[in-house]
Design a protein around this motif. Structure first.
Motif, short mmCIF file in Angstrom:
data_model
loop_
_atom_site.label_atom_id
_atom_site.label_comp_id
_atom_site.label_asym_id
_atom_site.label_seq_id
_atom_site.Cartn_x
_atom_site.Cartn_y
_atom_site.Cartn_z
N ILE A 87 0.07 -0.96 0.97
CA ILE A 87 -1.48 -0.47 1.57
C ILE A 87 -1.93 0.80 1.25
O ILE A 87 -3.13 1.02 0.99
N GLU A 88 -1.02 1.86 1.45
CA GLU A 88 -1.42 3.21 1.19
C GLU A 88 -1.84 3.53 -0.22
O GLU A 88 -2.47 4.27 -0.28
N ALA A 89 -1.30 2.61 -1.04
CA ALA A 89 -1.48 2.85 -2.43
C ALA A 89 -2.65 2.16 -3.02
O ALA A 89 -3.22 2.23 -4.29
N GLY A 90 -3.25 1.47 -2.04
CA GLY A 90 -4.59 0.67 -2.33
C GLY A 90 -4.39 -0.69 -3.07
O GLY A 90 -5.12 -1.34 -3.58
N ILE A 91 -3.05 -1.07 -2.96
CA ILE A 91 -2.90 -2.38 -3.51
C ILE A 91 -2.55 -3.63 -2.50
O ILE A 91 -1.80 -3.57 -1.65
N HIS A 92 -3.17 -4.60 -2.79
CA HIS A 92 -3.03 -5.86 -2.19
C HIS A 92 -1.75 -6.46 -2.02
O HIS A 92 -0.96 -6.44 -2.93
#
Length: 342
Positions: A87-92
């Protein structure tokens, strides 16, 4: 529409199965990366499945600029930490059950998901996507059995896989997290109701090796719902004839039963007219189509910017029930769920 580029973390039995689905059966997805602690295993799967990248570090995989989403199939104890990192990496992120092994850590995932609503976070409760269970739930919602009174479900793993269950026990969280968690979610979903109390019992009836982790090879949970409905779940690891799942919901005016006949999903509706039979071994054989459908929804949600049917809240609720059942089994006492883990 561009394909969703997915990485799979964890390449055991479930990880390989999900990776094969993405590589061979999902036209809107691309198996971009595979990740395993064993670099050799990761390289082997990369070659076999045609993934673009292989990693032995989860964090390094998240840094891959070509990655849109990740499917987490690692040890249960790692799930929450890895979901939050995605989530923090912007990944679903799609996470196999259970979301975590404590309510407290699961609530941190829920908080992170709420703060990042642009990220799709989906939990792997594939039974919801099985055509027989969806049909049965529709019957209940339509009032075909009246008011639900009793939910009964049992899920028995084939004994031929017992050694892998024993080996995984130290990291699985135990029977109630590893097996019964599916049925905690199923109970809430099918009855559209919340659990308020559980009581669990069980034992090492055939394999005492589970005693080393305060676990059992067969266990049962009795439950009560907010509506007043009752329930029981039987979970086991010693089924001699293969993987088996059955569910029955008894109502004030009828009963719906979900099982299988000749290897095919089947739904029985019992009411005042008699019995209406509607056809819709290894658990992957039984729920293979459902596993595929849950990932297809995950990809659709990413492409369309929508939310999955199975929410983080659902995953937290199932973990709360599993955690309370595990504690009940160990303390031989009832556990209330209203404020569990808060």
């Amino acid at each position: 529409m561009r394909k969703v580029r997915i990485g799979v973390a964890g390449l055991g039995r479930m990880g390989r199965f999900h990776a094969e689905d993405i590589a061979y059966r999902m036209k809107d997805a691309d198996l971009t990366a595979v990740c395993c602690r064993s670099e050799d295993r990761a390289r082997q799967m990369q070659q076999e499945l045609g993934a673009s990248y292989a990693f032995s570090s989860y964090e390094e995989m998240l840094d891959c600029e070509e990655l849109d989403a990740v499917v987490i199939c690692t040890a249960s104890e790692k799930h929450c930490e890895q979901v939050i990192k995605a989530i923090e990496a912007g990944i679903h992120v799609f996470c196999e059950k259970p979301l975590g092994l404590t309510s407290k850590e699961c609530l941190t995932v829920e908080e992170a998901a709420l703060e990042n609503k642009n990220i799709v976070v989906q939990a792997g409760f594939m039974t919801r996507y099985d055509m027989a269970y969806r049909k049965a739930r529709g019957m209940i919602a339509e009032g075909r059995i009246g008011r639900p009174v009793y939910f009964r479900s049992y899920r028995m793993d084939a004994v031929e896989h017992i050694q892998s269950s024993i080996d995984f026990a130290v990291r699985s969280g135990g029977l109630f997290f590893d097996v019964a968690v599916h049925d905690f979610d199923l109970a809430r979903w099918m009855l559209d109701d919340e659990l308020v109390s559980v009581y669990a019992m069980g034992g090492c009836y055939r394999y005492r090796a589970f005693e080393a982790t305060s676990d059992c090879d067969n266990g049962i949970v009795t439950m009560q719902f907010r509506s007043g409905a009752m329930g029981t779940i039987l979970s086991g690891r010693t089924c001699a004839h293969g993987f088996r799942v059955e569910t029955e919901i008894i109502g004030t005016h009828g009963t719906v039963y979900i099982g299988e006949g000749n290897g095919q999903p089947i739904v029985y509706l019992y009411d005042e007219r008699g019995v209406d039979i509607q056809f819709a071994r290894q658990f992957i054989d039984r729920f293979g189509a459902a596993f595929l459908e849950e990932k297809k929804e995950f990809v659709r949600c990413i492409q369309e910017g929508t939310s999955p049917e199975v929410t983080v809240y659902d995953a937290v609720a199932a973990t709360k029930a599993a955690e309370a059942a595990d504690e009940s089994y160990k303390t031989k006492d009832y556990k209330m769920l209203d404020d569990w883990g808060n």
